[in-house]
Design a protein around this motif. Structure first.
Motif, mmCIF file in Angstrom:
data_model
loop_
_atom_site.group_PDB
_atom_site.id
_atom_site.type_symbol
_atom_site.label_atom_id
_atom_site.label_comp_id
_atom_site.label_asym_id
_atom_site.label_seq_id
_atom_site.Cartn_x
_atom_site.Cartn_y
_atom_site.Cartn_z
ATOM 1 N N GLU A 54 60.091 7.540 0.030
ATOM 2 C CA GLU A 54 60.169 8.008 1.283
ATOM 3 C C GLU A 54 59.418 9.403 1.280
ATOM 4 O O GLU A 54 58.690 9.842 2.229
ATOM 5 C CB GLU A 54 61.545 8.141 1.747
ATOM 6 N N PHE A 55 59.756 10.224 0.450
ATOM 7 C CA PHE A 55 59.252 11.711 0.477
ATOM 8 C C PHE A 55 58.358 11.731 -0.633
ATOM 9 O O PHE A 55 58.192 11.642 -1.769
ATOM 10 C CB PHE A 55 60.219 12.836 -0.198
ATOM 11 N N ILE A 56 56.972 12.074 -0.047
ATOM 12 C CA ILE A 56 55.862 12.207 -0.596
ATOM 13 C C ILE A 56 55.540 13.692 -1.095
ATOM 14 O O ILE A 56 55.771 14.807 -0.231
ATOM 15 C CB ILE A 56 54.595 11.778 0.207
ATOM 16 N N PRO A 57 55.197 13.733 -2.443
ATOM 17 C CA PRO A 57 55.032 15.203 -2.882
ATOM 18 C C PRO A 57 53.587 15.743 -2.110
ATOM 19 O O PRO A 57 52.484 15.318 -1.938
ATOM 20 C CB PRO A 57 54.360 15.063 -4.450
ATOM 21 N N LYS A 58 53.744 17.133 -1.604
ATOM 22 C CA LYS A 58 52.740 17.632 -0.979
ATOM 23 C C LYS A 58 52.895 19.210 -1.679
ATOM 24 O O LYS A 58 53.855 19.641 -2.440
ATOM 25 C CB LYS A 58 52.824 17.753 0.252
ATOM 26 N N ILE A 59 51.780 20.102 -1.247
ATOM 27 C CA ILE A 59 51.748 21.558 -1.656
ATOM 28 C C ILE A 59 51.852 22.247 -0.215
ATOM 29 O O ILE A 59 51.193 21.910 0.545
ATOM 30 C CB ILE A 59 50.506 21.773 -2.308
ATOM 31 N N LYS A 60 52.642 23.306 -0.369
ATOM 32 C CA LYS A 60 52.550 24.212 0.805
ATOM 33 C C LYS A 60 52.032 25.516 0.525
ATOM 34 O O LYS A 60 52.564 26.256 -0.468
ATOM 35 C CB LYS A 60 54.012 24.396 1.515
ATOM 36 N N ILE A 61 51.079 25.961 1.217
ATOM 37 C CA ILE A 61 50.371 27.222 1.132
ATOM 38 C C ILE A 61 50.660 28.163 2.099
ATOM 39 O O ILE A 61 50.425 27.805 3.362
ATOM 40 C CB ILE A 61 48.885 27.160 1.017
ATOM 41 N N GLU A 62 50.921 29.429 1.665
ATOM 42 C CA GLU A 62 51.323 30.183 2.955
ATOM 43 C C GLU A 62 50.885 31.470 2.772
ATOM 44 O O GLU A 62 50.478 31.974 1.400
ATOM 45 C CB GLU A 62 52.959 30.708 2.660
ATOM 46 N N VAL A 63 49.858 31.984 3.943
ATOM 47 C CA VAL A 63 49.220 33.179 3.718
ATOM 48 C C VAL A 63 49.387 33.964 5.113
ATOM 49 O O VAL A 63 49.651 33.398 6.030
ATOM 50 C CB VAL A 63 47.689 33.237 3.695
ATOM 51 N N VAL A 64 49.630 35.004 5.058
ATOM 52 C CA VAL A 64 49.633 36.022 6.168
ATOM 53 C C VAL A 64 48.439 37.021 6.119
ATOM 54 O O VAL A 64 47.811 37.623 5.274
ATOM 55 C CB VAL A 64 51.126 37.232 6.027
ATOM 56 N N ILE A 65 47.799 36.917 7.214
ATOM 57 C CA ILE A 65 46.609 37.481 7.388
ATOM 58 C C ILE A 65 46.251 38.321 9.021
ATOM 59 O O ILE A 65 47.163 38.099 9.671
ATOM 60 C CB ILE A 65 45.547 36.473 7.492
ATOM 61 N N GLU A 66 45.347 38.931 9.118
ATOM 62 C CA GLU A 66 45.316 39.635 10.250
ATOM 63 C C GLU A 66 44.533 38.694 11.456
ATOM 64 O O GLU A 66 44.007 37.501 11.083
ATOM 65 C CB GLU A 66 44.007 40.722 10.225
ATOM 66 N N ASP A 67 45.048 38.942 12.687
ATOM 67 C CA ASP A 67 44.733 37.860 13.667
ATOM 68 C C ASP A 67 43.156 37.562 13.609
ATOM 69 O O ASP A 67 42.829 36.430 14.167
ATOM 70 C CB ASP A 67 44.980 38.827 15.068
ATOM 71 N N ASP A 68 42.201 38.699 13.416
ATOM 72 C CA ASP A 68 40.778 38.368 13.398
ATOM 73 C C ASP A 68 40.329 37.204 12.416
ATOM 74 O O ASP A 68 39.246 36.723 12.742
ATOM 75 C CB ASP A 68 40.014 39.674 13.681
ATOM 76 N N LYS A 69 41.091 36.964 11.617
ATOM 77 C CA LYS A 69 40.776 36.159 10.351
ATOM 78 C C LYS A 69 41.271 34.575 10.546
ATOM 79 O O LYS A 69 40.968 33.899 9.939
ATOM 80 C CB LYS A 69 41.190 36.841 9.023
ATOM 81 N N VAL A 70 42.143 34.548 11.426
ATOM 82 C CA VAL A 70 42.810 33.149 11.548
ATOM 83 C C VAL A 70 41.584 31.998 11.936
ATOM 84 O O VAL A 70 41.944 31.040 11.388
ATOM 85 C CB VAL A 70 43.695 33.356 12.768
ATOM 86 N N GLU A 71 40.920 32.080 12.822
ATOM 87 C CA GLU A 71 39.930 31.018 12.980
ATOM 88 C C GLU A 71 39.169 30.680 11.685
ATOM 89 O O GLU A 71 39.145 29.125 11.310
ATOM 90 C CB GLU A 71 38.958 31.261 14.136
ATOM 91 N N LYS A 72 38.734 31.395 11.188
ATOM 92 C CA LYS A 72 37.651 31.317 9.666
ATOM 93 C C LYS A 72 38.819 30.606 8.844
ATOM 94 O O LYS A 72 38.372 29.531 8.089
ATOM 95 C CB LYS A 72 37.338 32.787 9.231
ATOM 96 N N VAL A 73 40.005 31.226 8.836
ATOM 97 C CA VAL A 73 40.873 30.642 7.451
ATOM 98 C C VAL A 73 41.099 29.248 7.883
ATOM 99 O O VAL A 73 41.350 28.366 7.161
ATOM 100 C CB VAL A 73 42.154 31.595 7.287
ATOM 101 N N LEU A 74 41.685 28.997 9.389
ATOM 102 C CA LEU A 74 41.791 27.609 9.716
ATOM 103 C C LEU A 74 40.780 26.630 9.308
ATOM 104 O O LEU A 74 40.787 25.555 8.541
ATOM 105 C CB LEU A 74 42.170 27.583 10.971
ATOM 106 N N ASP A 75 39.669 27.248 9.535
ATOM 107 C CA ASP A 75 38.246 26.219 9.276
ATOM 108 C C ASP A 75 38.059 25.999 7.800
ATOM 109 O O ASP A 75 38.069 24.793 7.562
ATOM 110 C CB ASP A 75 37.040 26.891 9.972
ATOM 111 N N LEU A 76 38.379 27.048 6.860
ATOM 112 C CA LEU A 76 38.285 26.677 5.619
ATOM 113 C C LEU A 76 39.523 25.777 4.867
ATOM 114 O O LEU A 76 38.761 24.739 4.231
ATOM 115 C CB LEU A 76 38.467 28.035 4.774
ATOM 116 N N ILE A 77 40.520 26.051 5.439
ATOM 117 C CA ILE A 77 41.466 24.916 5.186
ATOM 118 C C ILE A 77 41.358 23.597 5.263
ATOM 119 O O ILE A 77 41.380 22.681 4.663
ATOM 120 C CB ILE A 77 42.964 25.457 5.405
ATOM 121 N N ILE A 78 40.843 23.443 6.807
ATOM 122 C CA ILE A 78 40.597 22.200 7.318
ATOM 123 C C ILE A 78 39.526 21.442 6.443
ATOM 124 O O ILE A 78 39.802 20.323 5.963
ATOM 125 C CB ILE A 78 40.369 22.122 8.691
ATOM 126 N N LYS A 79 38.364 22.187 6.363
ATOM 127 C CA LYS A 79 37.161 21.690 5.569
ATOM 128 C C LYS A 79 37.355 21.227 4.158
ATOM 129 O O LYS A 79 36.936 20.312 3.667
ATOM 130 C CB LYS A 79 36.172 22.606 5.879
#
Length: 112
Positions: A54-79
């Protein structure tokens, strides 16, 4: 500042971590987690017996960044985390009111 939590497949961790480091993310927290989403787990066969995981193993990555880097970091993670299959994960974005580095007492973006 924003906190990004990304729940990804375990075998994608190194690829995502390297992409974030290459972009200049200086710190991250990694946790081994378990859970399920729409796929509701999966069935495996072991020594002729079928059982449901039922519960599948996953990894949780947590980062705190400045607002102006959010879009780039999201794009990197998704890609880097995307396989195109059910169970690739989720990303959550939170507002961070304050960050304080305990050793130096620096605060805000300087504490990152």
């Amino acid at each position: 500042m924003k906190k990004i939590e990304a729940i990804i497949r375990p075998f994608k961790l190194d690829e995502v971590k390297e992409a974030l480091l290459d972009f200049g993310i200086k710190g991250m927290t990694i946790s081994e987690v378990r859970g399920y989403g729409r796929q509701k787990g999966h069935t495996e066969t072991f020594r002729g017996s079928e059982y449901h995981i039922e519960f599948i193993p996953k990894i949780k990555i947590e980062v705190v960044i400045e607002d102006d880097k959010v879009e780039k970091v999201l794009d990197l993670i998704i890609k880097t985390a995307k396989t195109g299959q059910v169970g690739d994960g989720k990303i959550f974005i939170y507002d961070v009111q304050e960050a304080i580095r305990i050793r130096t007492e620096e605060s805000g973006p300087y504490a990152l």
